[in-house]
Write an enzyme that holds these catalytic residues in place. Structure first.
Site, PDB file in Angstrom:
ATOM      1  N   ASP A  81       0.787  -1.371   0.058  1.00 53.42           N
ATOM      2  CA  ASP A  81       0.020  -0.016  -0.112  1.00 53.42           C
ATOM      3  C   ASP A  81       0.988   1.176  -0.170  1.00 53.42           C
ATOM      4  O   ASP A  81       2.004   1.336   0.500  1.00 53.42           O
ATOM      5  CB  ASP A  81      -1.065  -0.070   1.249  1.00 53.42           C
ATOM      6  CG  ASP A  81      -2.021   1.045   1.141  1.00 53.42           C
ATOM      7  OD1 ASP A  81      -2.573   1.152  -0.060  1.00 53.42           O
ATOM      8  OD2 ASP A  81      -2.724   1.085   2.349  1.00 53.42           O
ATOM      9  N   HIS A  82       0.459   2.248  -0.781  1.00 52.03           N
ATOM     10  CA  HIS A  82       1.100   3.832  -0.380  1.00 52.03           C
ATOM     11  C   HIS A  82       2.500   3.592  -0.217  1.00 52.03           C
ATOM     12  O   HIS A  82       3.124   3.858   0.664  1.00 52.03           O
ATOM     13  CB  HIS A  82       0.716   4.409   0.875  1.00 52.03           C
ATOM     14  CG  HIS A  82      -0.796   4.941   0.742  1.00 52.03           C
ATOM     15  ND1 HIS A  82      -1.216   6.071  -0.176  1.00 52.03           N
ATOM     16  CD2 HIS A  82      -2.033   4.477   1.125  1.00 52.03           C
ATOM     17  CE1 HIS A  82      -2.502   6.128  -0.192  1.00 52.03           C
ATOM     18  NE2 HIS A  82      -3.010   5.208   0.664  1.00 52.03           N
ATOM     19  N   HIS A 178      -8.105   9.148   5.248  1.00 56.00           N
ATOM     20  CA  HIS A 178      -7.702   7.903   5.908  1.00 56.00           C
ATOM     21  C   HIS A 178      -8.044   8.059   7.445  1.00 56.00           C
ATOM     22  O   HIS A 178      -7.844   9.192   7.906  1.00 56.00           O
ATOM     23  CB  HIS A 178      -6.125   8.002   5.567  1.00 56.00           C
ATOM     24  CG  HIS A 178      -5.803   7.493   4.355  1.00 56.00           C
ATOM     25  ND1 HIS A 178      -5.014   8.278   3.485  1.00 56.00           N
ATOM     26  CD2 HIS A 178      -5.884   6.309   3.890  1.00 56.00           C
ATOM     27  CE1 HIS A 178      -4.956   7.680   2.606  1.00 56.00           C
ATOM     28  NE2 HIS A 178      -5.248   6.476   2.446  1.00 56.00           N
ATOM     29  N   GLY A 179      -8.562   7.128   7.779  1.00 57.55           N
ATOM     30  CA  GLY A 179      -9.002   7.014   9.323  1.00 57.55           C
ATOM     31  C   GLY A 179     -10.143   7.386   9.669  1.00 57.55           C
ATOM     32  O   GLY A 179     -11.214   7.916   8.692  1.00 57.55           O
ATOM     33  N   HIS A 206     -10.001   4.505  -1.359  1.00 54.75           N
ATOM     34  CA  HIS A 206      -9.152   4.488   0.104  1.00 54.75           C
ATOM     35  C   HIS A 206     -10.055   5.374   1.361  1.00 54.75           C
ATOM     36  O   HIS A 206     -10.743   5.989   0.790  1.00 54.75           O
ATOM     37  CB  HIS A 206      -7.876   5.376   0.095  1.00 54.75           C
ATOM     38  CG  HIS A 206      -6.843   4.631  -0.777  1.00 54.75           C
ATOM     39  ND1 HIS A 206      -5.524   4.248  -0.273  1.00 54.75           N
ATOM     40  CD2 HIS A 206      -6.744   4.284  -2.275  1.00 54.75           C
ATOM     41  CE1 HIS A 206      -4.720   3.710  -1.112  1.00 54.75           C
ATOM     42  NE2 HIS A 206      -5.449   3.495  -2.292  1.00 54.75           N
ATOM     43  N   ALA A 208     -12.003   3.998   3.486  1.00 55.81           N
ATOM     44  CA  ALA A 208     -13.296   3.574   3.699  1.00 55.81           C
ATOM     45  C   ALA A 208     -13.901   3.507   5.043  1.00 55.81           C
ATOM     46  O   ALA A 208     -15.200   3.323   5.226  1.00 55.81           O
ATOM     47  CB  ALA A 208     -13.375   2.139   2.986  1.00 55.81           C
ATOM     48  N   SER A 209     -13.084   3.409   5.919  1.00 56.99           N
ATOM     49  CA  SER A 209     -13.536   3.182   7.331  1.00 56.99           C
ATOM     50  C   SER A 209     -14.458   4.203   7.732  1.00 56.99           C
ATOM     51  O   SER A 209     -14.295   5.547   7.468  1.00 56.99           O
ATOM     52  CB  SER A 209     -12.394   3.159   8.410  1.00 56.99           C
ATOM     53  OG  SER A 209     -11.676   2.005   8.438  1.00 56.99           O
ATOM     54  N   ASN A 228     -10.142   0.232   0.314  1.00 55.28           N
ATOM     55  CA  ASN A 228      -8.904  -0.199   1.423  1.00 55.28           C
ATOM     56  C   ASN A 228      -9.733   0.248   2.627  1.00 55.28           C
ATOM     57  O   ASN A 228     -10.231   1.109   2.816  1.00 55.28           O
ATOM     58  CB  ASN A 228      -7.953   1.059   1.037  1.00 55.28           C
ATOM     59  CG  ASN A 228      -7.019   0.652   0.082  1.00 55.28           C
ATOM     60  OD1 ASN A 228      -7.282  -0.206  -0.665  1.00 55.28           O
ATOM     61  ND2 ASN A 228      -5.836   1.005   0.144  1.00 55.28           N
ATOM     62  N   VAL A 229      -9.475  -0.796   3.704  1.00 58.20           N
ATOM     63  CA  VAL A 229      -9.759  -0.483   5.005  1.00 58.20           C
ATOM     64  C   VAL A 229      -8.903  -0.890   6.102  1.00 58.20           C
ATOM     65  O   VAL A 229      -8.206  -1.668   5.719  1.00 58.20           O
ATOM     66  CB  VAL A 229     -11.007  -1.459   5.236  1.00 58.20           C
ATOM     67  CG1 VAL A 229     -11.647  -1.396   6.882  1.00 58.20           C
ATOM     68  CG2 VAL A 229     -12.416  -1.586   4.321  1.00 58.20           C
TER      69      VAL A 229
HETATM   70  P1  13P Z   1      -9.175   3.696   6.427  1.00 60.38           P
HETATM   71  O1  13P Z   1      -8.071   3.716   7.554  1.00 60.38           O
HETATM   72  O2  13P Z   1     -10.056   5.004   6.628  1.00 60.38           O
HETATM   73  O3  13P Z   1     -10.062   2.376   6.449  1.00 60.38           O
HETATM   74  O4  13P Z   1      -8.507   3.815   5.420  1.00 60.38           O
HETATM   75  C1  13P Z   1      -7.462   2.858   4.862  1.00 60.38           C
HETATM   76  C2  13P Z   1      -6.810   3.278   3.493  1.00 60.38           C
HETATM   77  O5  13P Z   1      -7.084   3.889   2.629  1.00 60.38           O
HETATM   78  C3  13P Z   1      -5.302   2.409   3.419  1.00 60.38           C
HETATM   79  O6  13P Z   1      -4.772   2.979   2.182  1.00 60.38           O
END
Ligand code: 13P
Length: 281
Positions: A81-82, A178-179, A206, A208-209, A228-229
């Site tokens: 990832d990233h 993110h987050g 990205h 998605a949480s 992505n979660v």
């Molecule tokens: P979240 O932490 O919001 O689920 O995002 C995860 C993410 O996009 C990792 O690349």
């Protein structure tokens, strides 16, 4: 089994569903993601990210994820990832990752295109697929800072980026962060649909949480193929550890089991949500 190639993405795209990509940090999170995918009989991706292996070691965490993927009864991809460091991408390819993300989103557009295209050429030669990113999500990948989106993806640029880079998947900024954030974020479905109208490249969401299920499934309906979660799984891990530590004293195996079970539940729920073919708006 370890999933190689882009067949997984193509299958999700054809079915109108999305594959979940969970960030893993530990053996417990690896176990939970694979258990969840097996219980749902669905493929999954494990993001063994350029940040998530900082403590455990890249080689060690990747080896664990690859071993778990290989012995899984469903298809499991191991994804970087990233990553902004091209040498680190080369190392990941050598370690056996099935896909990598080159994140050039902070670069000027043409430089992002050029560098991403170069990564694509090198990775494809080794049978590894590549995710690029256009537009920038705010927030840290490993903590919840709750800051607002930085730069939304321009649909016209997205079509050009996909064409010029040849990426297999394209991360777009469409309103998430993110987050987990104090103010709930929502996917801008109109922007997402405009991006999807201009390209057939699978789109990646990205951050998605914390999204409401109906917004998430609508995003899948509008063209998202990989989701992505991290934070939701990470929080389940932390909460389960806190509870187990207070209840199970020094029984480390019970503590591990509790953590795996909590993460498996969260991951299975997300996989199930993303597998719904009927997407309410
Ligand atoms: P979240 O932490 O919001 O689920 O995002 C995860 C993410 O996009 C990792 O690349």
């Amino acid at each position: 089994m370890l999933a190689r190639g882009t067949d997984l993405l193509a299958a999700e795209q054809a079915a109108g569903t999305a594959i979940a990509a969970f960030t893993v940090y530990t053996l417990e999170s690896i176990r939970a993601v694979v258990d969840a995918a097996e219980s749902c009989e669905r493929p999954v991706l494990m993001s063994v990210g350029a940040s998530s292996y900082r403590v455990t070691g890249a080689r060690e965490l990747a080896a664990a994820a690859l071993a778990a993927a290989e012995s899984a009864s469903v298809q499991v991809g191991v994804h970087l990832d990233h990553c902004t460091d091209e040498a680190e991408i080369t190392r990941a390819v050598e370690l056996g990752y099935s896909s990598v993300m080159y994140d050039g989103s902070a670069l000027p557009f043409d430089e992002n295109v050029e560098r991403t295209a170069a990564v694509v050429a090198r990775a494809h030669a080794e049978g590894v697929w590549v995710e690029g990113e256009l537009g920038a999500l705010a927030g840290d990948e490993d903590t919840s800072t709750g800051v607002a989106a930085r730069e939304m993806t321009n649909p016209l640029q997205a079509a050009e980026f996909a064409l010029r880079t040849g990426v297999d998947a394209m991360a777009v900024a469409v309103g998430t962060v993110h987050g987990l954030s104090a103010v709930p974020m929502l996917v801008d479905l109109n922007r997402l649909a405009a991006i999807a109208a201009g390209t057939s490249t699978p789109l990646v969401l990205h951050g998605a949480s914390g999204l409401p299920d109906n917004n998430l499934t609508a995003a899948v309906g509008a063209g998202v193929v990989k989701v992505n979660v991290n934070a939701e799984l990470r929080n389940a891990h932390r909460a389960a550890l806190a509870e187990a530590l207070s209840q199970d004293g020094d029984d480390l195996l019970r503590i591990q089991r509790t953590a795996v079970a909590a993460m498996t539940t969260v991951a299975a729920e997300k996989i199930t949500t993303l597998s719904r073919e009927e997407q309410p708006t």
